[in-house]
Design an enzyme around this catalytic site. Structure first.
Site, PDB file in Angstrom:
ATOM      1  N   ARG A   1     -10.254  -3.461  -2.113  1.00  0.00           N
ATOM      2  CA  ARG A   1     -11.337  -4.021  -1.295  1.00  0.00           C
ATOM      3  C   ARG A   1     -12.464  -3.023  -1.063  1.00  0.00           C
ATOM      4  NH1 ARG A   1      -6.693  -6.973   0.718  1.00  0.00           N
ATOM      5  NH2 ARG A   1      -6.197  -5.204   2.070  1.00  0.00           N
TER       6      ARG A   1
ATOM      7  N   GLU B   1       4.801   2.640   5.400  1.00  0.00           N
ATOM      8  CA  GLU B   1       5.796   2.398   6.440  1.00  0.00           C
ATOM      9  C   GLU B   1       7.191   2.650   5.855  1.00  0.00           C
ATOM     10  OE1 GLU B   1       6.830  -1.084   9.729  1.00  0.00           O
ATOM     11  OE2 GLU B   1       5.651  -1.555   7.945  1.00  0.00           O
TER      12      GLU B   1
END
Lengths: 187, 182
Positions: free
Chosen positions: B69, B106
């Site tokens: 993006r 994560e």
């Protein structure tokens, strides 16, 4: 259709654009001469000229949608969209778009891949162009065209920086894809 | 710094075009979707204009965008301010000689790459992405640029999620965002 095929009328900007593209041999595998546009992006004038040539072509065609194919289509599409007042619609690999979407599968050399578009991004009757850095077999562009046509848009043209005309189009490309003019900047 | 706090009149239009998609990519995450902003030519143009106005007189010669993006916002900014655009990519996408920087997810790790030779020592660079969350990716991006001797002037994102404290992971480098998501 090649921008470069106009002979003496050839746009003088094309040579610098072509020269700015780097060929990397044997990427991603032996035998492939990879056309690397990242070096074009490092040349501000050549990059700007690339966008300007597309903008000049499409600004008066009533185009309201610029659809860019992930990921290198993202590098060219948005600037064109902004300049012609169109929306930009990313066509993405699976599982990247967060909302409701439709998908189209297309053939790879070995196996298939898939392109997705958000539902509601494009309305019926909108005039669209599809952007990618390069067209080889046309498989990805064909899938992009099908996505847009499924929601009732009209694909005015596909636009790529580079075309590889010596690569034969794969048999799975639909008649609609071959009829859509493929405008490319360099041979 | 955020344009949100500066209350530029264009911010409201930008903020309202960003769509929140609950539970994507997994339960509990409220995903900030900028694709709806891209469907609004005025809001998209205002987004780019806000960044261009900020950076055009700062002698920035490199705009580095993070896949994917960052590839949507970075190039229009680069073109407008006269800078080159450098894509920072996931592994095995860039065809030439690359340098790499790993970063923590994560669960597990990922890696960002940049072409050798794209950026020269001493160049002044911006890093652009759509959103900053934990700051891990932006941090890796800055390290790539610093590896080749560039100076990261600022990181620029459309959206910040302040609760995730990404701003604090940027080793003191400034961060500029247009909107905050709480």
């Amino acid at each position: 259709m090649f921008a470069g095929e106009n002979g003496p009328q050839e746009d003088p900007r094309l040579k610098a654009i072509s020269d700015a593209i780097r060929v990397v041999p044997h990427f991603p595998k032996p035998g492939i001469m990879f056309q690397d546009i990242t070096t074009l992006l490092l040349d501000h004038k050549a990059f700007k000229d690339t966008v300007d040539i597309f903008v000049d072509r499409y600004r008066d065609m009533g185009v309201s949608v610029v659809a860019g194919v992930e990921a290198r289509g993202f590098m060219f599409g948005p600037s064109i969209a902004l300049a012609i007042g169109a929306k930009f619609v990313p066509l993405r690999k699976p599982r990247k778009l967060p909302g409701e979407k439709i998908f189209e599968a297309y053939e790879l050399e070995y196996g298939t891949d898939c392109l997705e578009m958000h539902i509601g991004a494009v309305k019926p009757g909108e005039r669209a162009i599809v952007i990618d850095d390069l067209v080889a077999t046309g498989g990805t562009l064909s899938a992009a065209i099908r996505l847009l046509e499924r929601v009732g848009a009209e694909v005015v043209e596909c636009a790529c920086v580079i075309g590889l005309p010596e690569v034969k189009a794969s048999p799975s490309i639909t008649a609609a894809a071959t009829l859509a003019m493929r405008k490319v900047l360099i041979h | 710094m955020s344009a949100y706090r500066d209350k530029d009149p264009r911010i409201h239009g930008i903020q309202t075009t960003i769509r929140v998609v609950p539970n994507f990519p997994k339960q509990g995450i409220m995903f900030q979707d900028i694709t709806t902003l891209l469907l609004d030519p005025k809001a998209f143009k205002d987004t780019i204009d806000l960044f261009v106005e900020r950076y055009k007189d700062k002698n920035i010669s490199v705009v580095a965008g993070i896949e994917a993006r960052g590839f949507i916002f970075g190039p229009p900014i680069a073109l407008a301010i006269g800078a080159k655009f450098v894509p920072l990519r996931k592994p095995r996408k860039l065809p030439g000689e690359v340098i790499s920087e790993q970063y923590e997810l994560e669960y597990g790790r990922d890696c960002l790459q940049m072409h050798v030779g794209a950026v020269e020592p001493g160049e002044r660079a911006l890093v652009v992405d759509d959103l900053i969350a934990t700051g891990g990716t932006l941090c890796a991006a800055m390290k790539l640029l610093e590896q080749v001797g560039a100076e990261v002037v600022e990181c620029a994102c459309v959206i910040e999620v302040p609760d995730l404290k990404g701003r604090e992971r940027l080793n003191g480098k400034p961060l500029y965002v247009l909107v905050e998501s709480h």
